[in-house]
Design a protein around this motif. Structure first.
Motif, PDB file in Angstrom:
ATOM      1  N   GLU A  44       0.644  -1.234  -0.044  1.00  0.00           N
ATOM      2  CA  GLU A  44       0.022   0.024   0.080  1.00  0.00           C
ATOM      3  C   GLU A  44       0.774   1.258  -0.056  1.00  0.00           C
ATOM      4  OE1 GLU A  44      -3.025   0.423  -0.222  1.00  0.00           O
ATOM      5  OE2 GLU A  44      -3.904  -1.534  -0.167  1.00  0.00           O
ATOM      6  N   GLY A  45       0.671   2.340  -0.999  1.00  0.00           N
ATOM      7  CA  GLY A  45       1.314   3.434  -0.994  1.00  0.00           C
ATOM      8  C   GLY A  45       2.047   3.563  -2.081  1.00  0.00           C
ATOM      9  N   TYR A  46       2.225   2.193  -2.893  1.00  0.00           N
ATOM     10  CA  TYR A  46       3.158   2.096  -4.208  1.00  0.00           C
ATOM     11  C   TYR A  46       2.411   2.676  -5.298  1.00  0.00           C
ATOM     12  CZ  TYR A  46       5.856   0.232  -7.983  1.00  0.00           C
ATOM     13  OH  TYR A  46       6.425   0.171  -9.209  1.00  0.00           O
ATOM     14  N   ASN A  47       2.476   3.793  -5.762  1.00  0.00           N
ATOM     15  CA  ASN A  47       2.031   4.201  -6.924  1.00  0.00           C
ATOM     16  C   ASN A  47       0.444   4.473  -6.775  1.00  0.00           C
ATOM     17  OD1 ASN A  47       4.246   4.424  -8.167  1.00  0.00           O
ATOM     18  ND2 ASN A  47       3.884   2.870  -9.931  1.00  0.00           N
ATOM     19  N   GLY A  48      -0.069   4.611  -5.386  1.00  0.00           N
ATOM     20  CA  GLY A  48      -1.312   4.689  -5.109  1.00  0.00           C
ATOM     21  C   GLY A  48      -2.260   3.625  -5.445  1.00  0.00           C
ATOM     22  N   LEU A  49      -1.788   2.318  -5.652  1.00  0.00           N
ATOM     23  CA  LEU A  49      -2.351   1.187  -6.029  1.00  0.00           C
ATOM     24  C   LEU A  49      -2.576   0.104  -4.894  1.00  0.00           C
ATOM     25  CD1 LEU A  49      -0.314   0.220  -9.317  1.00  0.00           C
ATOM     26  CD2 LEU A  49      -2.660   1.187  -9.181  1.00  0.00           C
ATOM     27  N   LYS A  68       9.937   2.290  -4.852  1.00  0.00           N
ATOM     28  CA  LYS A  68       8.696   2.644  -4.468  1.00  0.00           C
ATOM     29  C   LYS A  68       8.320   3.975  -4.450  1.00  0.00           C
ATOM     30  CE  LYS A  68       7.871  -1.702  -1.854  1.00  0.00           C
ATOM     31  NZ  LYS A  68       6.874  -2.177  -2.780  1.00  0.00           N
ATOM     32  N   THR A  69       7.057   4.224  -4.580  1.00  0.00           N
ATOM     33  CA  THR A  69       6.507   5.648  -4.400  1.00  0.00           C
ATOM     34  C   THR A  69       5.631   5.725  -3.181  1.00  0.00           C
ATOM     35  OG1 THR A  69       6.293   5.487  -6.795  1.00  0.00           O
ATOM     36  CG2 THR A  69       5.207   7.329  -5.798  1.00  0.00           C
ATOM     37  N   VAL A  70       6.525   5.756  -1.926  1.00  0.00           N
ATOM     38  CA  VAL A  70       5.893   5.739  -0.873  1.00  0.00           C
ATOM     39  C   VAL A  70       6.086   7.283  -0.119  1.00  0.00           C
ATOM     40  CG1 VAL A  70       6.154   4.849   1.668  1.00  0.00           C
ATOM     41  CG2 VAL A  70       6.719   3.438  -0.289  1.00  0.00           C
ATOM     42  N   PHE A  71       4.768   7.604   0.412  1.00  0.00           N
ATOM     43  CA  PHE A  71       4.338   8.930   0.936  1.00  0.00           C
ATOM     44  C   PHE A  71       4.763   8.727   2.285  1.00  0.00           C
ATOM     45  CE2 PHE A  71       2.482   9.078  -3.043  1.00  0.00           C
ATOM     46  CZ  PHE A  71       2.050  10.316  -3.189  1.00  0.00           C
ATOM     47  N   SER A  72       5.893   9.239   2.897  1.00  0.00           N
ATOM     48  CA  SER A  72       6.474   9.058   4.112  1.00  0.00           C
ATOM     49  C   SER A  72       6.953  10.555   4.440  1.00  0.00           C
ATOM     50  CB  SER A  72       7.412   8.292   4.480  1.00  0.00           C
ATOM     51  OG  SER A  72       8.367   8.582   3.571  1.00  0.00           O
ATOM     52  N   LEU A 107       6.431  12.117  -6.826  1.00  0.00           N
ATOM     53  CA  LEU A 107       5.692  11.104  -6.334  1.00  0.00           C
ATOM     54  C   LEU A 107       4.226  11.055  -6.752  1.00  0.00           C
ATOM     55  CD1 LEU A 107       6.997  11.530  -2.476  1.00  0.00           C
ATOM     56  CD2 LEU A 107       7.132   9.424  -4.216  1.00  0.00           C
ATOM     57  N   ILE A 108       3.551  12.683  -6.718  1.00  0.00           N
ATOM     58  CA  ILE A 108       2.198  12.762  -7.304  1.00  0.00           C
ATOM     59  C   ILE A 108       2.098  12.171  -8.680  1.00  0.00           C
ATOM     60  CG2 ILE A 108       0.762  14.635  -7.844  1.00  0.00           C
ATOM     61  CD1 ILE A 108       1.913  16.524  -5.582  1.00  0.00           C
ATOM     62  N   LYS A 109       3.148  12.564  -9.512  1.00  0.00           N
ATOM     63  CA  LYS A 109       3.094  12.291 -10.981  1.00  0.00           C
ATOM     64  C   LYS A 109       3.059  10.708 -10.876  1.00  0.00           C
ATOM     65  CE  LYS A 109       5.361  13.068 -15.323  1.00  0.00           C
ATOM     66  NZ  LYS A 109       6.417  13.765 -16.139  1.00  0.00           N
ATOM     67  N   ALA A 110       3.770   9.896 -10.118  1.00  0.00           N
ATOM     68  CA  ALA A 110       3.849   8.339 -10.291  1.00  0.00           C
ATOM     69  C   ALA A 110       2.556   7.766  -9.696  1.00  0.00           C
ATOM     70  CB  ALA A 110       5.143   7.976  -9.583  1.00  0.00           C
ATOM     71  N   ALA A 111       1.863   8.335  -8.417  1.00  0.00           N
ATOM     72  CA  ALA A 111       0.825   7.770  -7.895  1.00  0.00           C
ATOM     73  C   ALA A 111      -0.397   8.030  -8.397  1.00  0.00           C
ATOM     74  CB  ALA A 111       0.919   8.347  -6.448  1.00  0.00           C
ATOM     75  N   LYS A 112      -0.485   9.405  -9.330  1.00  0.00           N
ATOM     76  CA  LYS A 112      -1.879   9.639  -9.600  1.00  0.00           C
ATOM     77  C   LYS A 112      -2.299   8.480 -11.020  1.00  0.00           C
ATOM     78  CE  LYS A 112      -0.361  13.112 -13.209  1.00  0.00           C
ATOM     79  NZ  LYS A 112      -0.519  14.633 -13.669  1.00  0.00           N
ATOM     80  N   LYS A 113      -1.530   7.983 -11.428  1.00  0.00           N
ATOM     81  CA  LYS A 113      -1.615   6.922 -12.578  1.00  0.00           C
ATOM     82  C   LYS A 113      -2.971   6.011 -12.472  1.00  0.00           C
ATOM     83  CE  LYS A 113       3.133   7.311 -14.487  1.00  0.00           C
ATOM     84  NZ  LYS A 113       4.289   6.626 -14.720  1.00  0.00           N
ATOM     85  N   ALA A 114      -3.084   5.804 -11.315  1.00  0.00           N
ATOM     86  CA  ALA A 114      -4.056   4.690 -10.972  1.00  0.00           C
ATOM     87  C   ALA A 114      -5.212   5.319 -10.396  1.00  0.00           C
ATOM     88  CB  ALA A 114      -3.465   3.245 -10.488  1.00  0.00           C
ATOM     89  N   LEU A 115      -5.168   6.728 -10.196  1.00  0.00           N
ATOM     90  CA  LEU A 115      -6.200   7.324  -9.303  1.00  0.00           C
ATOM     91  C   LEU A 115      -7.345   8.297 -10.169  1.00  0.00           C
ATOM     92  CD1 LEU A 115      -3.761   8.526  -6.486  1.00  0.00           C
ATOM     93  CD2 LEU A 115      -5.252   6.332  -6.473  1.00  0.00           C
ATOM     94  N   LEU A 152      -1.651  13.276   1.641  1.00  0.00           N
ATOM     95  CA  LEU A 152      -1.460  13.732   0.311  1.00  0.00           C
ATOM     96  C   LEU A 152      -2.101  12.495  -0.722  1.00  0.00           C
ATOM     97  CD1 LEU A 152      -0.904  15.697  -2.138  1.00  0.00           C
ATOM     98  CD2 LEU A 152       1.454  14.961  -1.984  1.00  0.00           C
ATOM     99  N   LEU A 153      -1.662  11.458  -0.333  1.00  0.00           N
ATOM    100  CA  LEU A 153      -2.082  10.253  -1.016  1.00  0.00           C
ATOM    101  C   LEU A 153      -3.644   9.981  -0.952  1.00  0.00           C
ATOM    102  CD1 LEU A 153      -1.474   7.720  -2.961  1.00  0.00           C
ATOM    103  CD2 LEU A 153      -0.762   6.474  -0.756  1.00  0.00           C
TER     104      LEU A 153
END
Length: 280
Positions: free
Chosen positions: A36-41, A122-126, A145-153, A184-185
């Motif tokens: 959980e927290g990896y690319n928001g998936l 990993k794209t981890v929001f910490s 981090l935002i750019k990577a995570a938003k791909k699946a959101l 943020l996530l």
């Protein structure tokens, strides 16, 4: 035992698939999130738009649909869903690994760990985010981090700066000076487009090429014979025309369209259904 990249990769190589379907399975596997927290998936899923996946595979959308059907009907049990709206990316997972227990002979040993488990991948929001009066997100550590995570959101097609500005405004309105990065996530996961807000895609999708008439012909034949019933169609057709004639029909389709054997088999079944030789 929990699945790992190595475990699923071994299962992919052991599964009877066409070469292209093997490649597609590994492309999907490479993007799977294991934490959980990896690319928001959600854990165990990967996210792609069909256009993006076809581009990555360098194939047409029609052929991609055939390969996805092959993976769905295989022992890997590929499943896909679109929980974040019509225009959001698809989420993919291999449902064969949803069960908690796996057979001992396919379990990973203690030394088999996925590269996706390494922190650098990993794209981890910490950490903590300071809510300032306003800033350029690309001058902070949060832009990538935002750019990577938003791909699946739900905010997958919203400009990174717009997401950042709205996150800051959201917290300033609540008097927050400093918040955990995980907020943020969570904010991105619950994204809702405000009336009048323009979502700016950061990169335009490449236009799809016009479908080849031969591809359309092959696709229509395949549609007549759903992949889930291929074993029944094969046995019915072999009883009717014989194994040698059945194999000859498959080779004829392969020569005509240059397609994998699995695809040719479905086309042969579809032709037989349309000709009334076997029932759908």
């Amino acid at each position: 035992m929990e699945p790992t990249t190595g475990l699923i990769l071994r299962r992919i190589t052991q599964t009877d698939l066409s070469v292209s379907a093997h490649k597609l399975a590994t492309v999907i596997l490479d993007a799977i999130a294991w934490k959980e927290g990896y690319n928001g998936l959600p854990r165990g899923t990967a996210a792609f738009t069909l256009a993006g996946l076809a581009s990555k595979m360098n194939i047409s959308r029609q052929y991609l649909t055939e390969l996805l059907a092959e993976l769905e009907a295989s022992e890997l049990e590929l499943r896909r869903e679109k929980p974040n709206g019509k225009f959001a990316p698809w989420l993919f997972r291999f449902a064969a690994f949803d069960a908690e227990g796996e057979d001992q002979d396919v379990e990973s040993g203690t030394g088999d760990t996925s590269l996706s488990r390494d922190k650098d991948n990993k794209t981890v929001f910490s950490g903590q985010i300071t809510i300032g009066a306003g800033s350029n997100v690309f001058q902070t550590c949060w832009a990538e981090l935002i750019k990577a995570a938003k791909k699946a959101l739900p905010c997958w097609n919203v400009d990174t700066q717009v997401i950042w500005d709205r996150f800051l405004a959201f917290n300033r309105a609540r008097g927050n000076d400093r918040v955990p990065a995980g907020f943020l996530l969570g904010f991105m996961r619950r994204w809702r487009t405000s009336p009048g807000t323009v979502s700016r895609p950061e990169a335009a999708s490449a236009p799809e090429r016009a479908p080849d008439p031969r591809e359309r012909e092959l696709h229509d034949q395949i549609k007549a014979a759903p992949s889930g019933n291929r074993q029944f169609h094969a046995s019915d057709l072999c009883r009717l025309i014989g194994q040698a004639a059945y194999d000859a029909r498959i080779l004829e389709v392969i020569r005509q369209f240059g397609c994998p054997r699995f695809t040719a088999t479905l086309a042969v079944h579809g032709r037989a259904v349309m000709a009334g030789e076997i029932a759908r």
